[in-house]
Write a protein that holds these residues in place. Structure first.
Motif, short mmCIF file in Angstrom:
data_model
loop_
_atom_site.label_atom_id
_atom_site.label_comp_id
_atom_site.label_asym_id
_atom_site.label_seq_id
_atom_site.Cartn_x
_atom_site.Cartn_y
_atom_site.Cartn_z
N LEU A 122 20.46 0.50 -19.48
CA LEU A 122 19.30 1.02 -18.96
C LEU A 122 18.81 0.12 -17.77
O LEU A 122 18.34 0.63 -16.55
CB LEU A 122 18.38 1.25 -20.10
N VAL A 123 18.59 -1.05 -17.98
CA VAL A 123 18.06 -2.30 -17.18
C VAL A 123 18.76 -2.00 -15.65
O VAL A 123 18.07 -2.02 -14.89
CB VAL A 123 17.86 -3.55 -17.71
N PRO A 124 20.21 -2.54 -15.59
CA PRO A 124 20.75 -2.58 -14.37
C PRO A 124 20.64 -1.20 -13.57
O PRO A 124 20.42 -1.24 -12.45
CB PRO A 124 22.19 -2.97 -14.68
N LEU A 125 20.86 -0.11 -14.17
CA LEU A 125 20.71 1.28 -13.66
C LEU A 125 19.50 1.50 -12.97
O LEU A 125 19.33 1.98 -11.88
CB LEU A 125 21.36 2.33 -14.65
N ALA A 126 18.48 1.26 -13.79
CA ALA A 126 17.23 1.44 -13.23
C ALA A 126 16.81 0.65 -12.21
O ALA A 126 16.11 1.06 -11.18
CB ALA A 126 16.25 1.42 -14.32
N GLY A 127 17.32 -0.76 -12.17
CA GLY A 127 17.44 -1.66 -11.16
C GLY A 127 17.93 -1.07 -9.83
O GLY A 127 17.16 -1.18 -8.69
N LEU A 128 19.00 -0.42 -10.00
CA LEU A 128 19.83 -0.05 -8.63
C LEU A 128 19.12 1.07 -8.22
O LEU A 128 18.84 1.28 -6.89
CB LEU A 128 21.09 0.58 -9.31
N MET A 129 18.40 1.97 -9.00
CA MET A 129 17.93 3.18 -8.61
C MET A 129 16.48 3.00 -7.77
O MET A 129 16.24 3.12 -6.66
CB MET A 129 17.46 4.06 -9.79
N ILE A 130 15.85 1.89 -8.33
CA ILE A 130 14.61 1.56 -7.79
C ILE A 130 14.65 0.55 -6.66
O ILE A 130 14.27 0.95 -5.67
CB ILE A 130 13.61 0.64 -8.83
N GLY A 131 15.83 -0.43 -6.89
CA GLY A 131 15.98 -1.16 -5.78
C GLY A 131 16.23 -0.73 -4.36
O GLY A 131 15.85 -0.90 -3.31
N ASN A 132 17.21 0.34 -4.65
CA ASN A 132 17.73 0.86 -3.49
C ASN A 132 16.79 2.06 -2.70
O ASN A 132 16.90 2.11 -1.54
CB ASN A 132 19.24 1.53 -3.60
N ALA A 133 15.96 2.57 -3.54
CA ALA A 133 14.97 3.40 -3.10
C ALA A 133 13.97 2.77 -2.21
O ALA A 133 13.16 3.51 -1.53
CB ALA A 133 14.68 4.20 -4.24
N LEU A 134 13.78 1.55 -2.47
CA LEU A 134 12.39 0.60 -2.04
C LEU A 134 12.20 0.90 -0.60
O LEU A 134 11.27 1.25 0.00
CB LEU A 134 12.46 -0.66 -2.45
N ALA A 135 13.37 0.51 0.06
CA ALA A 135 13.17 0.33 1.72
C ALA A 135 12.99 1.99 2.21
O ALA A 135 12.33 2.00 3.18
CB ALA A 135 14.48 -0.17 2.00
N ALA A 136 13.66 2.71 1.69
CA ALA A 136 13.62 4.09 2.19
C ALA A 136 12.25 4.70 2.11
O ALA A 136 11.77 5.51 2.68
CB ALA A 136 14.60 4.96 1.70
N THR A 137 11.86 4.46 0.77
CA THR A 137 10.37 4.95 0.44
C THR A 137 9.46 4.16 1.45
O THR A 137 8.52 4.94 1.97
CB THR A 137 9.93 4.49 -0.88
N VAL A 138 9.39 3.07 1.59
CA VAL A 138 8.57 2.40 2.66
C VAL A 138 8.71 3.13 4.09
O VAL A 138 7.73 3.42 4.84
CB VAL A 138 8.76 0.77 2.66
N LEU A 139 9.81 3.16 4.40
CA LEU A 139 10.27 3.77 5.73
C LEU A 139 9.62 5.31 5.82
O LEU A 139 8.99 5.61 6.71
CB LEU A 139 11.65 4.05 5.91
N VAL A 140 9.74 6.05 4.76
CA VAL A 140 9.30 7.54 4.84
C VAL A 140 7.90 7.42 4.97
O VAL A 140 7.18 8.26 5.79
CB VAL A 140 9.97 8.47 3.73
N ALA A 141 7.16 6.64 4.19
CA ALA A 141 5.54 6.50 4.03
C ALA A 141 5.11 6.13 5.32
O ALA A 141 4.39 6.97 5.95
CB ALA A 141 5.20 5.65 3.16
N ARG A 142 5.89 5.18 6.08
CA ARG A 142 5.47 4.72 7.43
C ARG A 142 5.54 5.85 8.51
O ARG A 142 4.92 6.02 9.27
CB ARG A 142 5.96 3.73 7.99
N ARG A 143 6.65 6.65 8.24
CA ARG A 143 7.06 7.72 9.29
C ARG A 143 6.34 8.81 9.15
O ARG A 143 5.74 9.32 10.20
CB ARG A 143 8.51 7.86 9.10
N VAL A 144 5.85 9.27 8.10
CA VAL A 144 5.05 10.43 8.07
C VAL A 144 3.64 10.17 8.49
O VAL A 144 3.33 10.81 9.42
CB VAL A 144 4.89 10.89 6.41
N TYR A 145 3.27 9.09 8.07
CA TYR A 145 1.91 8.40 8.62
C TYR A 145 1.82 8.42 10.23
O TYR A 145 1.00 8.96 10.98
CB TYR A 145 1.53 7.32 8.09
#
Lengths: 259, 229
Positions: A122-145
């Motif tokens: 659970l811990v490493p998979l959740a970490g992978l999921m969140i860690g890898n999505a982080l940069a794209a999440t920041v990027l898309v929030a800024r881009r939409v704005y």
């Protein structure tokens, strides 16, 4: 299993010395940063290792692992908010995005029995999921704005034609999402050809057979792809909602002060 | 009504009426609140206090999307969307046939050859006429035009002025914002003079000079004198 031990770690730190030497030689002025970064990495990893050892303990309750996941989600949402301060209400949005991604991704992995649900998975998979999505999440929030701000004229022209706000924003949202997702898709395509990804490298170094490592790695890539698309879509839709009023008017967006 | 902006009040206790049968020019210096007043009509802005009425109905109580199709708006800077001219027109009316599209283009002074052209390859004047055609695609009852010729050359300006007069003659009243005094003289039938967030005078163009109170007359003189270009 391969173990390098503390001596091995100390010897590998020679490479930090190489980095320091190069910085010094070329007058990059990065010696302090490099030293601090290396030290922090060791201390942080050691702390994480100690806590993980406790969480992974066979006698420990799985609740600790879930708590760990919840903490990762909180810290990541805060990181997203800090990296795109101009976007209003982003903490709550990122929190819900990671939450939705967790339900989707962990639901598939554990609900359908790909992995056994235990702290060690659970811990490493959740970490992978969140860690890898982080940069794209920041990027898309800024881009939409930025898209909606920089294309204000076009967006308002669409609204003035009687288009509802979701339709008026759709082309710009699509563009922002594509921009955020394409790097991830490219990485997925190039995997194995250009880079041996982290999980696989780690498994092989730890003595796992390459074909077994490949299976895990492919699943990991799917985790990342699934979580990146889910979080970016939730955040993009959420940011759009915040930038329009209920009666389909564009909220006036502030431009960064010129430097 | 009033409208408070982030940097202070943009409209202050404005009361006025725009007749719906002719070409009304909203004139005043920049920052007078002309564009803001126009945006209230298309409901891109809402007043902080007071009521905007369209043909007797409180605009705030109407469906904003339906209202915006009835009260068309052309902006100062032309903003063609990505795609062809036809794609642009279909944003306003998705079921538009090519024949009907050509009809709209002709009403806006563009010939049939434009229908397949890319929207972002048009000149400023052509793009603004495309924006006019796009707005006409919703079959508006009234047309609001916010300094539509401010970014255009002399020839395109004349074309658009003639088009606006033609629309009025065919039953679509136009409200035209400008700070160009000479333009007001050329096209206005009715004039609303704005200054510092207020409507300071309203009169038919023929009676403007005679009816203006001394303060407004001086103000209009200043406006005419400041016409550098």
């Amino acid at each position: 299993m391969t173990e390098i031990g503390w001596e091995g770690l100390a010897v590998s730190a020679l490479l930090v010395v190489v980095a320091l030497g190069l910085s010094r030689w070329r007058h990059l002025g990065l010696e302090r940063s490099i030293g601090w970064a290396a030290l922090r990495a060791v201390v942080q990893l050691a702390a994480v290792g100690l806590v993980l050892a406790a969480v992974f303990d066979a006698n420990a309750s799985l609740a600790w692992a879930w708590l760990w996941v919840a903490a990762m989600v909180m810290v990541s949402a805060e990181t997203v908010r800090r990296r795109a301060r101009e976007v209003p209400g982003l903490f709550a949005l990122a929190l819900s995005a990671f939450g939705v991604a967790a339900v989707v991704v962990l639901g598939v992995l554990f609900g359908l029995g790909v992995f056994d649900l235990e702290a060690r998975t659970l811990v490493p998979l959740a970490g992978l999921m969140i860690g890898n999505a982080l940069a794209a999440t920041v990027l898309v929030a800024r881009r939409v704005y930025e898209e909606l701000r920089d294309r204000e004229d076009e967006v308002e022209a669409r609204l003035a034609l009687g288009l509802p706000s979701d339709e008026a924003a759709a082309p710009y949202l699509r563009h922002a999402l594509r921009t955020a997702l394409i790097p991830q898709i490219e990485t997925t395509k190039a995997v194995g050809l250009v880079v041996l990804p982290g999980a696989m490298t780690g498994l092989i170094l730890a003595g796992v057979e390459p074909l077994d490592a490949v299976q895990v790695q492919a699943a990991v890539m799917f985790v990342v792809l699934g979580s990146v698309t889910t979080t970016t879509t939730v955040v993009a839709l959420g940011v759009r909602r915040r930038l329009f009023t209920e009666d389909h008017r564009l909220v006036r967006l502030t431009r960064p002060t010129s430097r | 009504m009033s409208l408070d902006g982030p940097d202070g009040s943009r409209l202050r206790d404005v009361t006025g009426e725009v007749p719906d049968y002719c070409l009304t020019v909203l004139v005043g210096p920049s920052g007078a609140g002309k564009s803001t007043l126009l945006r209230l009509g298309n409901r891109l802005d809402v007043p902080s206090s007071g009521t905007v009425r369209f043909r007797g109905d409180d605009v705030g109580a109407l469906d904003p999307l339906a209202l915006r199709r009835r009260v068309g708006m052309v902006f100062q800077r032309p903003s063609p969307f990505a795609g062809t001219v036809l794609d642009n027109l279909r944003v306003a009316r998705p079921d538009l046939s090519e024949g009907a599209a050509i009809g709209l283009l002709e009403r806006a002074g563009l010939d049939a050859t434009f229908v397949r052209r890319a929207g972002d390859e048009l000149s400023g004047g052509e793009a603004q006429r495309l924006c006019l055609a796009r707005t006409l695609a919703t079959e508006p009852e009234v047309l609001l035009m916010d300094e539509p010729t401010a970014s255009l050359d002399h020839r395109s300006r004349t074309v658009l002025e003639v088009l606006a007069r033609g629309l009025v003659d065919r039953g679509v009243p136009v409200v035209w914002v400008t700070h160009d005094f000479a333009q007001m003289r050329r096209i206005a039938q009715q004039v609303l003079v704005m200054d510092r967030g207020r409507i300071v005078h309203a009169a038919p163009i023929g009676e403007l000079d005679r009816s203006a109170p001394p303060a407004v007359a001086r103000f209009l003189d200043d406006l005419a004198a400041n016409e550098g270009d």
